[in-house]
Design a protein around this motif. Structure first.
Motif, PDB file in Angstrom:
ATOM      1  N   ASP A 127       0.869  -1.184   0.000  1.00  0.00           N
ATOM      2  CA  ASP A 127       0.000   0.000   0.000  1.00  0.00           C
ATOM      3  C   ASP A 127       0.900   1.228   0.000  1.00  0.00           C
ATOM      4  OD1 ASP A 127      -1.727   2.106   0.512  1.00  0.00           O
ATOM      5  OD2 ASP A 127      -2.922   0.992   1.979  1.00  0.00           O
ATOM      6  N   LEU A 128       1.188   1.741  -1.193  1.00  0.00           N
ATOM      7  CA  LEU A 128       2.166   2.819  -1.313  1.00  0.00           C
ATOM      8  C   LEU A 128       1.699   4.111  -0.665  1.00  0.00           C
ATOM      9  CD1 LEU A 128       3.546   2.322  -4.930  1.00  0.00           C
ATOM     10  CD2 LEU A 128       4.400   1.436  -2.762  1.00  0.00           C
ATOM     11  N   ALA A 129       0.408   4.367  -0.666  1.00  0.00           N
ATOM     12  CA  ALA A 129      -0.103   5.583  -0.030  1.00  0.00           C
ATOM     13  C   ALA A 129       0.092   5.517   1.485  1.00  0.00           C
ATOM     14  CB  ALA A 129      -1.575   5.783  -0.369  1.00  0.00           C
ATOM     15  N   ALA A 130      -0.293   4.381   2.084  1.00  0.00           N
ATOM     16  CA  ALA A 130      -0.102   4.214   3.528  1.00  0.00           C
ATOM     17  C   ALA A 130       1.372   4.170   3.869  1.00  0.00           C
ATOM     18  CB  ALA A 130      -0.788   2.927   3.995  1.00  0.00           C
ATOM     19  N   TYR A 131       2.165   3.611   2.983  1.00  0.00           N
ATOM     20  CA  TYR A 131       3.620   3.523   3.171  1.00  0.00           C
ATOM     21  C   TYR A 131       4.231   4.924   3.237  1.00  0.00           C
ATOM     22  CZ  TYR A 131       8.434   1.987   2.160  1.00  0.00           C
ATOM     23  OH  TYR A 131       9.785   1.750   2.200  1.00  0.00           O
ATOM     24  N   ALA A 132       3.848   5.783   2.287  1.00  0.00           N
ATOM     25  CA  ALA A 132       4.369   7.149   2.270  1.00  0.00           C
ATOM     26  C   ALA A 132       3.934   7.923   3.508  1.00  0.00           C
ATOM     27  CB  ALA A 132       3.906   7.871   1.004  1.00  0.00           C
ATOM     28  N   GLN A 133       2.689   7.707   3.942  1.00  0.00           N
ATOM     29  CA  GLN A 133       2.198   8.404   5.131  1.00  0.00           C
ATOM     30  C   GLN A 133       2.947   7.946   6.375  1.00  0.00           C
ATOM     31  OE1 GLN A 133      -0.362  10.955   5.220  1.00  0.00           O
ATOM     32  NE2 GLN A 133       0.763  11.171   7.154  1.00  0.00           N
ATOM     33  N   ALA A 134       3.177   6.629   6.506  1.00  0.00           N
ATOM     34  CA  ALA A 134       3.913   6.108   7.657  1.00  0.00           C
ATOM     35  C   ALA A 134       5.352   6.618   7.655  1.00  0.00           C
ATOM     36  CB  ALA A 134       3.886   4.578   7.655  1.00  0.00           C
ATOM     37  N   ASP A 135       5.934   6.710   6.479  1.00  0.00           N
ATOM     38  CA  ASP A 135       7.293   7.245   6.341  1.00  0.00           C
ATOM     39  C   ASP A 135       7.340   8.695   6.812  1.00  0.00           C
ATOM     40  OD1 ASP A 135       9.951   7.504   5.632  1.00  0.00           O
ATOM     41  OD2 ASP A 135       9.558   7.709   3.493  1.00  0.00           O
ATOM     42  N   PHE A 136       6.382   9.483   6.333  1.00  0.00           N
ATOM     43  CA  PHE A 136       6.336  10.898   6.713  1.00  0.00           C
ATOM     44  C   PHE A 136       6.114  11.049   8.211  1.00  0.00           C
ATOM     45  CE2 PHE A 136       4.055  14.893   7.423  1.00  0.00           C
ATOM     46  CZ  PHE A 136       4.926  15.797   6.833  1.00  0.00           C
ATOM     47  N   ASP A 137       5.214  10.249   8.776  1.00  0.00           N
ATOM     48  CA  ASP A 137       4.919  10.331  10.207  1.00  0.00           C
ATOM     49  C   ASP A 137       6.153  10.008  11.047  1.00  0.00           C
ATOM     50  OD1 ASP A 137       2.323  11.017   9.647  1.00  0.00           O
ATOM     51  OD2 ASP A 137       1.508   9.000   9.965  1.00  0.00           O
ATOM     52  N   PHE A 138       6.926   9.020  10.630  1.00  0.00           N
ATOM     53  CA  PHE A 138       8.140   8.643  11.347  1.00  0.00           C
ATOM     54  C   PHE A 138       9.098   9.820  11.460  1.00  0.00           C
ATOM     55  CE2 PHE A 138      12.576   7.190  11.087  1.00  0.00           C
ATOM     56  CZ  PHE A 138      12.644   6.351  12.193  1.00  0.00           C
ATOM     57  N   HIS A 139       9.323  10.480  10.337  1.00  0.00           N
ATOM     58  CA  HIS A 139      10.257  11.608  10.334  1.00  0.00           C
ATOM     59  C   HIS A 139       9.701  12.798  11.117  1.00  0.00           C
ATOM     60  CE1 HIS A 139      13.299   9.963   7.590  1.00  0.00           C
ATOM     61  NE2 HIS A 139      12.281   9.276   7.089  1.00  0.00           N
ATOM     62  N   ARG A 140       8.395  12.993  11.045  1.00  0.00           N
ATOM     63  CA  ARG A 140       7.780  14.083  11.797  1.00  0.00           C
ATOM     64  C   ARG A 140       7.910  13.844  13.304  1.00  0.00           C
ATOM     65  NH1 ARG A 140       1.737  15.282  10.241  1.00  0.00           N
ATOM     66  NH2 ARG A 140       1.575  13.099  10.890  1.00  0.00           N
ATOM     67  N   ILE A 141       7.776  12.597  13.740  1.00  0.00           N
ATOM     68  CA  ILE A 141       7.919  12.276  15.162  1.00  0.00           C
ATOM     69  C   ILE A 141       9.337  12.587  15.631  1.00  0.00           C
ATOM     70  CG2 ILE A 141       7.965  10.391  16.851  1.00  0.00           C
ATOM     71  CD1 ILE A 141       5.729   9.056  15.126  1.00  0.00           C
ATOM     72  N   ILE A 142      10.323  12.238  14.825  1.00  0.00           N
ATOM     73  CA  ILE A 142      11.712  12.530  15.204  1.00  0.00           C
ATOM     74  C   ILE A 142      11.947  14.026  15.308  1.00  0.00           C
ATOM     75  CG2 ILE A 142      14.112  12.437  14.399  1.00  0.00           C
ATOM     76  CD1 ILE A 142      13.595   9.618  13.443  1.00  0.00           C
ATOM     77  N   LEU A 143      11.367  14.792  14.393  1.00  0.00           N
ATOM     78  CA  LEU A 143      11.487  16.253  14.485  1.00  0.00           C
ATOM     79  C   LEU A 143      10.888  16.743  15.792  1.00  0.00           C
ATOM     80  CD1 LEU A 143      12.591  18.446  12.449  1.00  0.00           C
ATOM     81  CD2 LEU A 143      12.393  16.155  11.490  1.00  0.00           C
ATOM     82  N   ARG A 144       9.733  16.206  16.149  1.00  0.00           N
ATOM     83  CA  ARG A 144       9.086  16.627  17.395  1.00  0.00           C
ATOM     84  C   ARG A 144       9.919  16.259  18.620  1.00  0.00           C
ATOM     85  NH1 ARG A 144       5.720  13.508  20.066  1.00  0.00           N
ATOM     86  NH2 ARG A 144       4.874  12.424  18.228  1.00  0.00           N
ATOM     87  N   ILE A 145      10.475  15.047  18.612  1.00  0.00           N
ATOM     88  CA  ILE A 145      11.280  14.597  19.747  1.00  0.00           C
ATOM     89  C   ILE A 145      12.546  15.449  19.891  1.00  0.00           C
ATOM     90  CG2 ILE A 145      12.610  12.662  20.694  1.00  0.00           C
ATOM     91  CD1 ILE A 145      10.629  10.778  19.324  1.00  0.00           C
TER      92      ILE A 145
END
Length: 221
Positions: A127-145
């Motif tokens: 699921d490339l759409a969900a894959y891209a969203q999960a990828d983006f969320d991962f990086h956003r979490i690191i920015l927040r941390i």
């Protein structure tokens, strides 16, 4: 999610390969969404190669599996080159990973691990759409941390550009799982309070992601 709904319509044959999508006004009405939301979803599907623009530029056609026209498009090219985007990510996100490794909570590490699990699930389902969203969320979490408000604001300001860079096709054999493994290395370094390792693995990940997005070796950060 609109992207997922459209993908289901393509998968179950309601819209067949080579067939034109309904006019946007009709599609937006049928899905009960705004035209703006629909346009964003169509942009993502075009970026990951599931639909292609008609030669006239008006409307889209569902790609065939062997459709050589289904190549990545970069709609921000007039503002930023893909090379510039990955240079930006290389600098900002490696520093964010370093800061996250210095100061984080157990709960934040667990949040990152949960994000990776969503990434794995999307990779298994292709699921490339969900894959891209999960990828983006991962990086956003690191920015927040990271706790650096300027880095967080910069990432948010260019969120649409960064997200689309993570929607580019990753259909080469094994490429989906390569990124999952790269994420795991970053989290392992963060959990071990290893700022140099976290920065190193994030830099390596961004360079590899740039290669998968189509950058030449000479263009990689």
């Amino acid at each position: 999610m609109t992207v997922t709904h459209l993908q289901e319509m393509i998968r179950d044959g309601r819209i067949k390969p080579g067939e034109a999508l309904p006019p946007q006004r009709d599609l937006a009405r049928d899905l009960n969404i705004s035209r703006a939301t629909l346009r964003e979803a169509l942009s993502i599907l075009a970026t990951i190669g599931q639909i292609v623009a008609k030669p006239s530029g008006r409307g889209f056609v569902v790609s065939s599996e062997d459709d050589t026209l289904a190549t990545p498009s970069w709609r921000f090219a007039a503002r930023y080159s893909l090379r510039e985007v990955y240079q930006f990510r290389y600098i900002v996100e490696s520093n964010a990973a370093q800061l996250a490794a210095i100061d984080h909570t157990k709960e934040e590490v667990e949040e990152l691990k949960d994000s990776i699990e969503a990434f794995r699930k999307a990779a298994r389902a292709l699921d490339l759409a969900a894959y891209a969203q999960a990828d983006f969320d991962f990086h956003r979490i690191i920015l927040r941390i990271s706790g650096n408000k300027l880095l967080i604001d910069m990432h948010q300001t260019f969120a649409s550009v960064l997200f689309e860079s993570q929607c580019l096709p990753t259909e080469r054999p094994g490429s989906l799982w390569n990124a999952v493994t790269e994420h795991e290395r970053v989290v392992e370094a963060i959990a071990m309070n290893d700022p140099e390792g976290a920065s190193y693995y994030m830099r390596k990940h961004i360079s590899m992601a740039g290669s998968r997005a189509g950058l030449l070796p000479s263009e990689l950060p």
